[in-house]
Every structure is written in C-alpha cells, then in structure tokens.
Design a protein around this motif. Structure first.
Motif, mmCIF file in Angstrom:
data_model
loop_
_atom_site.group_PDB
_atom_site.id
_atom_site.type_symbol
_atom_site.label_atom_id
_atom_site.label_comp_id
_atom_site.label_asym_id
_atom_site.label_seq_id
_atom_site.Cartn_x
_atom_site.Cartn_y
_atom_site.Cartn_z
ATOM 1 N N MET A 64 0.841 -1.207 0.000
ATOM 2 C CA MET A 64 0.000 0.000 0.000
ATOM 3 C C MET A 64 0.876 1.256 0.000
ATOM 4 S SD MET A 64 -3.258 1.010 0.113
ATOM 5 C CE MET A 64 -4.201 -0.330 0.777
ATOM 6 N N ALA A 65 1.909 1.264 0.853
ATOM 7 C CA ALA A 65 2.759 2.453 0.940
ATOM 8 C C ALA A 65 3.538 2.670 -0.340
ATOM 9 C CB ALA A 65 3.697 2.340 2.134
ATOM 10 N N SER A 66 3.837 1.577 -1.072
ATOM 11 C CA SER A 66 4.591 1.744 -2.323
ATOM 12 C C SER A 66 3.763 2.520 -3.349
ATOM 13 C CB SER A 66 4.995 0.386 -2.888
ATOM 14 O OG SER A 66 3.845 -0.330 -3.305
ATOM 15 N N GLU A 67 2.441 2.275 -3.373
ATOM 16 C CA GLU A 67 1.553 3.033 -4.266
ATOM 17 C C GLU A 67 1.519 4.502 -3.841
ATOM 18 O OE1 GLU A 67 -0.534 3.796 -7.470
ATOM 19 O OE2 GLU A 67 0.132 1.762 -7.028
ATOM 20 N N ALA A 68 1.501 4.737 -2.524
ATOM 21 C CA ALA A 68 1.524 6.107 -2.003
ATOM 22 C C ALA A 68 2.853 6.768 -2.350
ATOM 23 C CB ALA A 68 1.318 6.097 -0.493
ATOM 24 N N GLU A 69 3.928 5.999 -2.317
ATOM 25 C CA GLU A 69 5.249 6.541 -2.639
ATOM 26 C C GLU A 69 5.327 6.929 -4.115
ATOM 27 O OE1 GLU A 69 9.849 5.627 -1.329
ATOM 28 O OE2 GLU A 69 8.277 4.163 -0.902
ATOM 29 N N LYS A 70 4.711 6.121 -4.985
ATOM 30 C CA LYS A 70 4.685 6.445 -6.421
ATOM 31 C C LYS A 70 3.922 7.745 -6.651
ATOM 32 C CE LYS A 70 4.865 1.695 -8.075
ATOM 33 N NZ LYS A 70 4.034 0.588 -8.544
ATOM 34 N N THR A 71 2.780 7.881 -5.971
ATOM 35 C CA THR A 71 1.992 9.111 -6.088
ATOM 36 C C THR A 71 2.783 10.298 -5.558
ATOM 37 O OG1 THR A 71 -0.039 7.826 -5.821
ATOM 38 C CG2 THR A 71 -0.209 10.198 -5.490
ATOM 39 N N PHE A 72 3.478 10.089 -4.417
ATOM 40 C CA PHE A 72 4.330 11.141 -3.844
ATOM 41 C C PHE A 72 5.365 11.599 -4.878
ATOM 42 C CE2 PHE A 72 8.384 12.226 -1.802
ATOM 43 C CZ PHE A 72 8.000 13.240 -0.946
ATOM 44 N N GLN A 73 6.005 10.651 -5.545
ATOM 45 C CA GLN A 73 7.048 10.996 -6.528
ATOM 46 C C GLN A 73 6.456 11.733 -7.725
ATOM 47 O OE1 GLN A 73 8.783 7.156 -7.193
ATOM 48 N NE2 GLN A 73 10.382 7.481 -5.649
ATOM 49 N N ARG A 74 5.286 11.279 -8.199
ATOM 50 C CA ARG A 74 4.661 11.952 -9.354
ATOM 51 C C ARG A 74 4.340 13.409 -9.038
ATOM 52 N NH1 ARG A 74 1.960 6.841 -10.260
ATOM 53 N NH2 ARG A 74 0.195 7.526 -9.035
ATOM 54 N N PHE A 75 3.828 13.653 -7.830
ATOM 55 C CA PHE A 75 3.508 15.029 -7.440
ATOM 56 C C PHE A 75 4.764 15.826 -7.100
ATOM 57 C CE2 PHE A 75 -0.798 13.488 -7.193
ATOM 58 C CZ PHE A 75 -1.561 14.601 -7.480
ATOM 59 N N ALA A 76 5.804 15.168 -6.582
ATOM 60 C CA ALA A 76 7.037 15.864 -6.197
ATOM 61 C C ALA A 76 7.736 16.456 -7.418
ATOM 62 C CB ALA A 76 7.971 14.919 -5.466
ATOM 63 N N VAL A 77 7.685 15.756 -8.560
ATOM 64 C CA VAL A 77 8.372 16.264 -9.754
ATOM 65 C C VAL A 77 7.473 17.168 -10.594
ATOM 66 C CG1 VAL A 77 9.951 14.313 -9.918
ATOM 67 C CG2 VAL A 77 7.802 14.233 -11.156
ATOM 68 N N PHE A 78 6.189 17.257 -10.258
ATOM 69 C CA PHE A 78 5.260 18.058 -11.056
ATOM 70 C C PHE A 78 5.637 19.536 -11.011
ATOM 71 C CE2 PHE A 78 1.311 20.493 -11.654
ATOM 72 C CZ PHE A 78 0.948 20.002 -12.900
ATOM 73 N N GLY A 79 5.937 20.111 -12.167
ATOM 74 C CA GLY A 79 6.267 21.535 -12.259
ATOM 75 C C GLY A 79 7.655 21.872 -11.776
ATOM 76 N N GLU A 80 8.428 20.876 -11.353
ATOM 77 C CA GLU A 80 9.788 21.098 -10.858
ATOM 78 C C GLU A 80 10.739 20.310 -11.750
ATOM 79 O OE1 GLU A 80 10.537 23.088 -8.175
ATOM 80 O OE2 GLU A 80 8.416 23.543 -8.042
ATOM 81 N N SER A 81 11.329 20.958 -12.731
ATOM 82 C CA SER A 81 12.197 20.256 -13.673
ATOM 83 C C SER A 81 13.467 19.738 -13.002
ATOM 84 C CB SER A 81 12.555 21.168 -14.842
ATOM 85 O OG SER A 81 13.157 22.349 -14.355
ATOM 86 N N SER B 253 13.646 18.614 -9.848
ATOM 87 C CA SER B 253 13.336 17.729 -8.732
ATOM 88 C C SER B 253 13.615 16.270 -9.095
ATOM 89 C CB SER B 253 11.869 17.880 -8.330
ATOM 90 O OG SER B 253 11.559 16.983 -7.299
ATOM 91 N N SER B 254 14.141 15.526 -8.111
ATOM 92 C CA SER B 254 14.425 14.106 -8.328
ATOM 93 C C SER B 254 13.241 13.232 -7.921
ATOM 94 C CB SER B 254 15.657 13.706 -7.525
ATOM 95 O OG SER B 254 15.407 13.910 -6.146
ATOM 96 N N GLY B 255 12.258 13.797 -7.238
ATOM 97 C CA GLY B 255 11.094 13.034 -6.801
ATOM 98 C C GLY B 255 11.223 12.514 -5.388
ATOM 99 N N THR B 256 12.322 12.850 -4.699
ATOM 100 C CA THR B 256 12.507 12.374 -3.326
ATOM 101 C C THR B 256 12.008 13.396 -2.314
ATOM 102 O OG1 THR B 256 14.750 13.252 -3.335
ATOM 103 C CG2 THR B 256 14.490 10.923 -3.885
ATOM 104 N N GLU B 257 11.912 14.653 -2.708
ATOM 105 C CA GLU B 257 11.437 15.700 -1.804
ATOM 106 C C GLU B 257 10.329 16.502 -2.476
ATOM 107 O OE1 GLU B 257 14.951 17.923 -0.769
ATOM 108 O OE2 GLU B 257 15.210 16.706 1.027
ATOM 109 N N MET B 258 9.391 16.979 -1.673
ATOM 110 C CA MET B 258 8.234 17.709 -2.200
ATOM 111 C C MET B 258 8.142 19.079 -1.531
ATOM 112 S SD MET B 258 4.234 16.572 -2.005
ATOM 113 C CE MET B 258 4.384 15.193 -3.089
ATOM 114 N N ASN B 259 7.841 20.111 -2.334
ATOM 115 C CA ASN B 259 7.666 21.451 -1.755
ATOM 116 C C ASN B 259 6.210 21.661 -1.338
ATOM 117 O OD1 ASN B 259 6.308 21.966 -4.143
ATOM 118 N ND2 ASN B 259 7.936 23.204 -5.027
ATOM 119 N N ASN B 260 5.946 22.779 -0.699
ATOM 120 C CA ASN B 260 4.610 23.053 -0.158
ATOM 121 C C ASN B 260 3.557 23.170 -1.257
ATOM 122 O OD1 ASN B 260 2.566 23.619 1.625
ATOM 123 N ND2 ASN B 260 3.259 25.676 2.123
ATOM 124 N N LYS B 261 3.930 23.772 -2.383
ATOM 125 C CA LYS B 261 2.980 23.945 -3.484
ATOM 126 C C LYS B 261 2.488 22.580 -3.979
ATOM 127 C CE LYS B 261 4.695 24.908 -7.560
ATOM 128 N NZ LYS B 261 4.361 23.871 -8.518
#
Length: 169
Positions: A1-18, A20-28
């Motif tokens: 279950m957490a792996s699916e959440a991690e994939k979603t986290f990575q997709r949103f982490a790189v969104f709009g951030e060229s 970004s590696s997908g390991t960290e997410m900003n507030n936006k």
C-alpha cells in the motif's frame, strides 16, 4: 500500500519542478496532492490545515519534505479528515484516496496550435491605428504607414502657390 503512495508522492514531487528528483516535495506540490487526491475537502481539512501540517513536519530551515515526513503529515491530515478512526486506519484511508492519482492539469491554459508568428502577423486582425499601416492586400506601407509625413519644401502649410516664386505671371 505504501509503495503506491510513494509512487503518487514521486509523481507530485516532480510536477512543475524540472530539477526535482522526486525524493522531496515542496509546499505547493504538497497542497496540490492534497487537493487533487481529495484529502483536502474544504470542510474537515482546509488549505490552511494543509499548510500548517506541512510546516509542522518539515525541518526548521527546510523548504521541502521527504517521504517519511510526508507520511507523518498524512497521519495528521488523516485524523482530521477521518474523525473517529484510529491513526493507522485513517492513514490507510488517506493512502486509498491517493492510489493511482496523477497531478491534474484541468483549467490549465492550452497552447494554441496555430503558429505564433502567423497569428501575430495576420494583418486582417489588426485594429485602430495599426490597421492604417497596411493596404488591402496586407502589404505594409512602410514609413508612410507609420508616421504623418510632413512636407519639407519650405512653404507654410496651406500655401497654394508652392513652386511659383520664379515664374512670371
């Protein structure tokens, strides 16, 4: 279950951030994830709640959160969103909302397919004084279309007898 959440986290982490590696997410992007996945419902969980939780879980001088900090934030938001459930059930319910979600681009302005130059140089769409610079075929009039060309013959405007000084009557 957490792996699916991690994939979603990575997709949103790189969104709009060229960069970004997908390991960290900003507030936006964290706010976008909460809104797009339905965690932020506007009643139990508002955008203010999301911003407060983000600030609470991130490091003091950091601007981004890691996946482990993200899980902490989801626990807090899950308890707000699903009142009455224990923290683990609430976290699972939040991860269930996130499953398979991608950053939405609804309401985003689409680029026009017509070439930008074609649209800008179509003289039939010109209005006002710009319209005066082109003839009916769309060919430019040059400097005569841009400026009021003055008569520099040395005579005052309105003088009818220009060129008659040397001529005898």
């Amino acid at each position: 279950m957490a792996s699916e959440a991690e994939k979603t986290f990575q997709r949103f982490a790189v969104f709009g951030e060229s960069s970004s590696s997908g390991t960290e997410m900003n507030n936006k992007n964290f706010s976008k994830l909460c809104k797009d996945c339905g965690i932020m419902d506007g009643k139990a969980v508002t955008s203010t709640d999301v911003d407060i939780v983000f600030s609470k879980v991130k490091a003091k001088n950091a601007r981004t959160i890691t996946f482990s900090e993200f899980q902490e934030a989801m626990k807090e938001l899950g308890q707000k969103r699903f009142k009455g459930k224990n923290p683990d059930e609430a976290l699972q319910a939040v991860f269930k909302l996130m499953e398979g979600k991608d950053p939405a681009t609804t309401g985003v302005t689409k680029a026009t397919t017509v070439g930008g130059v074609d649209r800008l140089t179509d003289t039939s769409k010109y209005t006002g004084t710009h319209k005066e610079r082109f003839d009916e075929s769309g060919k430019g009039k040059g400097i005569a279309g841009r400026e009021e060309v003055t008569d520099n013959t040395g005579y005052v405007s309105g003088y009818k007898g220009a060129g008659t000084y040397d001529k005898k009557k």
